[in-house]
Design a protein around this motif. Sequence first.
Motif, short mmCIF file in Angstrom:
data_model
loop_
_atom_site.label_atom_id
_atom_site.label_comp_id
_atom_site.label_asym_id
_atom_site.label_seq_id
_atom_site.Cartn_x
_atom_site.Cartn_y
_atom_site.Cartn_z
N TRP A 88 67.94 -43.01 77.54
CA TRP A 88 67.08 -43.39 76.41
C TRP A 88 67.61 -44.74 75.92
O TRP A 88 68.62 -44.80 75.21
CB TRP A 88 67.13 -42.32 75.33
CG TRP A 88 66.59 -41.03 75.85
CD1 TRP A 88 65.32 -40.81 76.31
CD2 TRP A 88 67.26 -39.78 75.98
NE1 TRP A 88 65.18 -39.52 76.73
CE2 TRP A 88 66.36 -38.86 76.54
CE3 TRP A 88 68.56 -39.35 75.70
CZ2 TRP A 88 66.70 -37.54 76.81
CZ3 TRP A 88 68.89 -38.04 75.96
CH2 TRP A 88 67.97 -37.15 76.50
N ASN A 96 72.82 -40.59 73.15
CA ASN A 96 72.44 -40.10 74.47
C ASN A 96 73.28 -38.88 74.84
O ASN A 96 72.76 -37.88 75.34
CB ASN A 96 72.64 -41.20 75.52
CG ASN A 96 71.38 -42.03 75.74
OD1 ASN A 96 70.52 -41.65 76.54
ND2 ASN A 96 71.26 -43.13 75.04
N LEU A 99 72.53 -35.75 72.59
CA LEU A 99 71.25 -35.14 72.94
C LEU A 99 71.32 -34.45 74.29
O LEU A 99 70.54 -33.55 74.59
CB LEU A 99 70.15 -36.21 72.92
CG LEU A 99 68.74 -35.72 72.67
CD1 LEU A 99 68.66 -34.82 71.46
CD2 LEU A 99 67.81 -36.91 72.47
N ALA B 173 63.58 -39.13 71.97
CA ALA B 173 63.89 -39.08 73.40
C ALA B 173 62.60 -38.98 74.21
O ALA B 173 62.44 -39.65 75.23
CB ALA B 173 64.79 -37.88 73.69
N ALA B 181 63.70 -36.61 78.93
CA ALA B 181 63.71 -35.58 77.89
C ALA B 181 63.55 -34.20 78.51
O ALA B 181 64.27 -33.26 78.17
CB ALA B 181 62.62 -35.86 76.87
#
Lengths: 234, 291
Positions: A88, A96, A99, B173, B181
């Motif tokens: 991302w 990043n 997540l 994302a 994602a």
Amino acid sequence: MLDVGNLDVLYGDVQVVWDLSFTVGRGEIVTLLGANGAGKSTTLKTISGLLRPRRGTIIFDGTPLDTLPAHRIVTLGILQVPEGRRLWPGMTVLENLRLGAYPASARAQVETSLERVFALFQVLAERRGQLAGTLSGGEQQMLAIGRALMARPRLLMLDEPSLGLGPKVVERIFEVIRDVSRQDVTILLVEQNAHLALTVADHAYILDTGHLVRSGAGPELLADADVRRAYLGL
Amino acid sequence: MSPGLIVEQIFNGLVSGAVYALMASGLSLIWGTLKMLNFAHGEFYMLGGFGVYFGLLLGGLPPLVAVPLAMLGAAGVGMLLERLVIHSLLDKPGWDVSPVIATLGVSILLQNLALHLWGERFKNIPYYVDGGIDLFGIRMAWQRIVIVGVTVVVIAVVVTLLKQSRWGMAMRATAQDRDAAVLAGIDIHAVYLWTFGLAAALAALAAAMLAPIYSVNPWMGAALLLKAFIVCVLGGLGSLGGAILGGVLLGTAESLTVVLWSSEWKDVVAFILLILVLWVRPAGLMGTREW
């Protein structure tokens, strides 16, 4: 651990994987080799659930994957590091990584996972506040692998991790792959650099335009003159 | 012309700017995650207006209850639209035009539904707060102060959620790389659903804020939608910051045109502003170069 049986995959009307069967045993490093367009990436995407097979089975520890949505496959512990990194870009290194621990099972261990990733790739710790899009190619590949490790994978699938990187970085990344493999993570590796892949792999499968043409132990294929000439370009 | 009047008009510009920003941020969120234009966005606004009207006048609810309820109702309609219409078009051939046509159809449907159910007569909503204050000789109605204040707070909350919360991170994302994602275990279809819900709620809030100043009718969203698109393009489509900046800029420019020139030239100035900005920055004020 992973059983792929008689897999047919099509892009629209074009069949790219033909009747492919292979297995990945727990704790192994298995590699899929072959030229561009051999169907290696397609196979990984089908296991991840980004593509659906026309025919065939994909079974992970007894669970059939071919009907599960892709985000559910991740929660089973199957993580793909896609070709081209696919970070991302507008998020920081730390965002990043955090997540990456999105699945519920990984969320509780975010902090210890972060420490582990930073220990593997110190440069990520140094650049934690930097936007992912501004990293060098090698750092991006490290971040992509680190992000997948944040989810605590049981099966880690890497798609062309050495693509476009310098020899030093490639060496480091393959060290990490061996390292991760020793921590009870099974590895499925897709590589164009066949020599490199065969030196780390326990088992290898060679694909040619979507068909499985050879399989065997890594060192055995590496020593085979026919294989070297016909498929590995060595 | 007195400087006081100009300051007052700038404040009025902030009021319409706030409403533009609420509308445009919803459109931008939808563009960001789904890469589609939602032509039914004006109807989220319209339904929000009717929601507040019925809550206040038929339900006898206080504004603090009626407005959140109207937002929830609009969010429900938005999520329903995503599930029933958008979901089946996703990843199918023709995705570049199909959502435009589909949401345009939904827009016409909802406008006519509202017309048949609730009639064409304009409905008035009383001010939530009466009176005003004098600041350095400038008269400001509380209603307008409330609009700006509530918008600032709500947008701050949305931005914080997007930055900090798991759910907001999942949305960002999905916007930045959808496949990445999915491969991280994010349920992008849930993200799409929530995006529509949030965007519709913001549109309903915009209507709730502005309805006491104008009025409620089936077509109230149509004219505003065009302005909201201008704001999005001005700020950079897909950029939340751009939607806010673009909204404030357009609102202020329009207000100043009204006082310095004439209200008939308001839209001319809006489009000239748009053309000038696109001339210098084709991707909008805060847009990326990618498209």
